[in-house]
Enzyme design. Sequence first.
Site, mmCIF file in Angstrom:
data_model
loop_
_atom_site.group_PDB
_atom_site.id
_atom_site.type_symbol
_atom_site.label_atom_id
_atom_site.label_comp_id
_atom_site.label_asym_id
_atom_site.label_seq_id
_atom_site.Cartn_x
_atom_site.Cartn_y
_atom_site.Cartn_z
ATOM 1 C CG HIS A 14 38.722 38.910 36.681
ATOM 2 N ND1 HIS A 14 39.187 39.788 35.607
ATOM 3 C CD2 HIS A 14 37.611 39.558 37.010
ATOM 4 C CE1 HIS A 14 37.910 40.432 35.377
ATOM 5 N NE2 HIS A 14 37.205 40.510 36.104
ATOM 6 N NE ARG A 45 50.574 33.878 45.128
ATOM 7 C CZ ARG A 45 50.083 33.570 43.958
ATOM 8 N NH1 ARG A 45 50.807 32.574 43.377
ATOM 9 N NH2 ARG A 45 49.363 33.926 43.313
ATOM 10 C CD GLU A 101 44.187 48.841 38.167
ATOM 11 O OE1 GLU A 101 43.854 48.127 37.316
ATOM 12 O OE2 GLU A 101 45.106 48.658 38.921
HETATM 13 P P1 ADP Z 1 44.057 39.377 41.247
HETATM 14 O O1 ADP Z 1 44.819 39.765 42.602
HETATM 15 O O2 ADP Z 1 42.721 38.869 41.733
HETATM 16 O O3 ADP Z 1 45.078 38.267 40.693
HETATM 17 P P2 ADP Z 1 44.669 41.265 39.536
HETATM 18 O O4 ADP Z 1 45.030 42.655 39.557
HETATM 19 O O5 ADP Z 1 45.933 40.748 39.116
HETATM 20 O O6 ADP Z 1 43.961 40.591 40.398
HETATM 21 O O7 ADP Z 1 43.835 40.962 38.011
HETATM 22 C C1 ADP Z 1 43.176 39.864 37.814
HETATM 23 C C2 ADP Z 1 42.932 40.035 36.119
HETATM 24 O O8 ADP Z 1 42.001 40.824 36.091
HETATM 25 C C3 ADP Z 1 43.942 40.199 35.540
HETATM 26 O O9 ADP Z 1 44.671 39.107 34.945
HETATM 27 C C4 ADP Z 1 43.293 40.589 34.270
HETATM 28 O O10 ADP Z 1 42.815 39.592 33.334
HETATM 29 C C5 ADP Z 1 42.202 41.471 34.706
HETATM 30 N N1 ADP Z 1 42.489 42.966 34.975
HETATM 31 C C6 ADP Z 1 43.253 43.274 36.041
HETATM 32 N N2 ADP Z 1 43.358 44.798 35.871
HETATM 33 C C7 ADP Z 1 42.614 45.182 34.585
HETATM 34 C C8 ADP Z 1 42.756 46.290 33.898
HETATM 35 N N3 ADP Z 1 42.927 47.390 34.515
HETATM 36 N N4 ADP Z 1 42.069 46.311 32.496
HETATM 37 C C9 ADP Z 1 41.888 45.143 32.091
HETATM 38 N N5 ADP Z 1 41.894 44.203 32.762
HETATM 39 C C10 ADP Z 1 42.371 44.125 34.123
HETATM 40 P P1 ADP Z 2 47.953 32.719 40.351
HETATM 41 O O1 ADP Z 2 48.099 34.084 39.762
HETATM 42 O O2 ADP Z 2 49.207 31.925 40.212
HETATM 43 O O3 ADP Z 2 46.679 31.877 39.444
HETATM 44 P P2 ADP Z 2 46.267 33.102 42.426
HETATM 45 O O4 ADP Z 2 46.387 34.233 43.345
HETATM 46 O O5 ADP Z 2 45.118 32.676 41.911
HETATM 47 O O6 ADP Z 2 47.465 32.907 41.928
HETATM 48 O O7 ADP Z 2 46.137 32.164 43.770
HETATM 49 C C1 ADP Z 2 46.962 30.662 43.427
HETATM 50 C C2 ADP Z 2 46.691 29.562 44.048
HETATM 51 O O8 ADP Z 2 46.424 29.596 45.402
HETATM 52 C C3 ADP Z 2 45.183 29.531 43.430
HETATM 53 O O9 ADP Z 2 45.260 28.011 42.989
HETATM 54 C C4 ADP Z 2 44.313 29.635 44.333
HETATM 55 O O10 ADP Z 2 43.128 28.581 44.392
HETATM 56 C C5 ADP Z 2 44.967 29.409 45.650
HETATM 57 N N1 ADP Z 2 44.661 30.473 46.778
HETATM 58 C C6 ADP Z 2 44.693 31.625 46.879
HETATM 59 N N2 ADP Z 2 44.610 32.102 47.957
HETATM 60 C C7 ADP Z 2 44.235 31.128 48.850
HETATM 61 C C8 ADP Z 2 43.815 30.808 49.857
HETATM 62 N N3 ADP Z 2 43.625 32.091 50.701
HETATM 63 N N4 ADP Z 2 43.605 29.638 50.637
HETATM 64 C C9 ADP Z 2 43.995 28.804 49.874
HETATM 65 N N5 ADP Z 2 44.265 28.661 48.480
HETATM 66 C C10 ADP Z 2 44.634 29.907 48.032
#
Ligand code: ADP
Ligand code: ADP
Length: 647
Positions: free
Chosen positions: A235, A297, A200
């Site tokens: 992140h 969720r 990206e």
């Molecule tokens: P995850 O599934 O791990 O939450 P995300 O795609 O939601 O992954 O990205 C997590 C974080 O990474 C975002 O909250 C943002 O801070 C950063 N991020 C993701 N995509 C971009 C991007 N294209 N440019 C800049 N920061 C990004």
């Molecule tokens: P959010 O964007 O709401 O922070 P995350 O994708 O980072 O969501 O995950 C939500 C919560 O669930 C986090 O507190 C993370 O630690 C927990 N979590 C994510 N994946 C797993 C997993 N496979 N097993 C247990 N806990 C998880």
Amino acid sequence: MFKSVLIANRGEIACRVARSARRLGMRTIAVYSQPDARALHVRLADEAHPIGPAAAAESYLAIEKIIAVAVAARAECIHPGYGFLSENAAFAQACADAGIVFVGPSPDAILAMGLKDRAKALMEKAGVPVVPGYHGERQDPKFLKEKAYQIGYPVLIKAVAGGGGKGMRRVDKHVEFDAALESAMREASAAFRDERVLIEKYVASPRHVEIQVFADKHGNAIHLNERDCSLQRRHQKVIEEAPAPGVTAEVRAAMGAAAVAAAKAVSYSGAGTVEFIADGAKGLRSDGFWFMEMNTRLQVEHPVTEAITGLDLVEWQFRAAAGEKLPLAQNAVPLNGHAVEARLYAEDPERGFLPSTGKLHRLELPSGEGIRVDTGVETGTEVTPYYDPMIAKVIAHASSREAALERLAGALDQTLAAGPRTNVAFLAALCRSADFRAGRFDTGFIDGHLGELVKAPQGLDAGAVALGAQILMGRIVRPQPRDPEAPPSPWEVTDAFQLTGLRATALALSANGEPVTATIRYDANGATATVNGVHAAADAVAVEAPDAVFVLRDGRQTRISLRDLAVNEAAGSGDGVIRAPMHGKVLAVFVEKGAKVARGERVAIIEAMKMEHTLTAPVDGEVVDISATPLAQVAEGAKLLQIKAAN
Ligand code: ADP
Ligand code: ADP
Ligand code: MG
């Protein structure tokens, strides 16, 4: 409405779901792994069932076990919370197969949004703006590198199966691409058993703004405003707020419409969050945000939305799952005031935010007007390495952003957690940071301000150690209960002990794992401890634990224990042998052969270098051997006493 629910989760979210379920008249059924047997979420539920050992794969992620419990307990529905099985399409399907309602979207909707590449392709088709980049099938490194070049640096490599910030690498230069790709793929393969990635464009001055959506099973979907989650580390969200600073009604409407379109494109039902990355360089604009992913969720940060809307999102989830229609039209969704949430973690900011485990010897969470705390732990709970080390979410709601941040900072100041180290001082510093307050921030804020937000590792807090020393000294000089008929013994003095007229005693301590010696002096008022000439801090909070004293001061924790104990602790159970810590003279032996002693009780005193050193029992037990004779010289390491541990 359902009459019963099994909550397939633990910690604060299991407690939070149970609260709404009970209010709706449901019988609440908890499940727990072995170390969670006495957890808060178990005690809050109407009934609770064990599902296996600590490892999540064998308990909270064990689909068959959870379904079996749900069937046996006749649960009408299953709420998955967040994390664990909440975005697992196979689990949603297993619920359906067992005739139990899954409180969440359909397995198809989960699958459609589960992989980032597929979701992006779907969103493009639905007319939702997506981050420019490559999310196709081809995965050969040479091709991906070419794509990165075409997209233009900086770029972000993301695991298509990613979550929790894992498998993500920012690349600033073409020459750095190969190494970054390799490590992203390695991490993705380890975490998700899927090494595929997408590339990206890395959005400049990125702001994470997400929209809470809700849909019913009748084709209706609305949004409940946005949240800003730009304050992140690796992140991962640290502080979240609603509404997002700088989002105008126009931008909100544009983002909301895009999010609702995203939900409708996958025939969504229930609660979901559409995450956008926005370009914050010149203020947020209606054409300056792009879809990142949809979380199918309830989100960790949903309480800030509840605060500004006055709605209970878990109640809405149950109602949607039960087939009810959405209770509000889009234009009737409230937005009142401002709310901010901070995630309180058992981690050590001073040491690179390493998770910090152990028993919570004391936990005092804040309360007051506009303050909400969601937690799943309490004083006495063990923070284990098995699960997410979140202690609580602290949420403040007020009429303005400024007032909410002020309120949250105050609440964090009131928070007291002793045992594991926490990020509470770091969170309070974030709330008070001038740039953040002024709305000058993006996702790089925390990394860019670490120096101001995190205290550099400092030397020992001598005032804290001295306070701990004084308290531990009080414990040592505590006589055994004795036979009231026996004649008084000179060894039972509980006040200033001065056998030889020496004015100071040295107390060997371990402070945060480092050896320290405190000097104890006596006067008419009792004992006073100093460490490196510093007296006990008057502005500190001391929390006593069986083996140590935790002193909290100025946002830092110092753990102080008696060094003899610490040494024995380190060596496991210890052999119960007490040896001379240095060359010196035995001044006194307080116990006789056969005496019962308690761990930490003083048993002898040695004088060396004009200082008295108190020796204490390393274990509860019985004195089985005494080799020390009062006034005799002893060599360092010489055996003085032996205590046989009581079983
Ligand atoms: P995850 O599934 O791990 O939450 P995300 O795609 O939601 O992954 O990205 C997590 C974080 O990474 C975002 O909250 C943002 O801070 C950063 N991020 C993701 N995509 C971009 C991007 N294209 N440019 C800049 N920061 C990004
Ligand atoms: P959010 O964007 O709401 O922070 P995350 O994708 O980072 O969501 O995950 C939500 C919560 O669930 C986090 O507190 C993370 O630690 C927990 N979590 C994510 N994946 C797993 C997993 N496979 N097993 C247990 N806990 C998880
Ligand atoms: Mg995300």
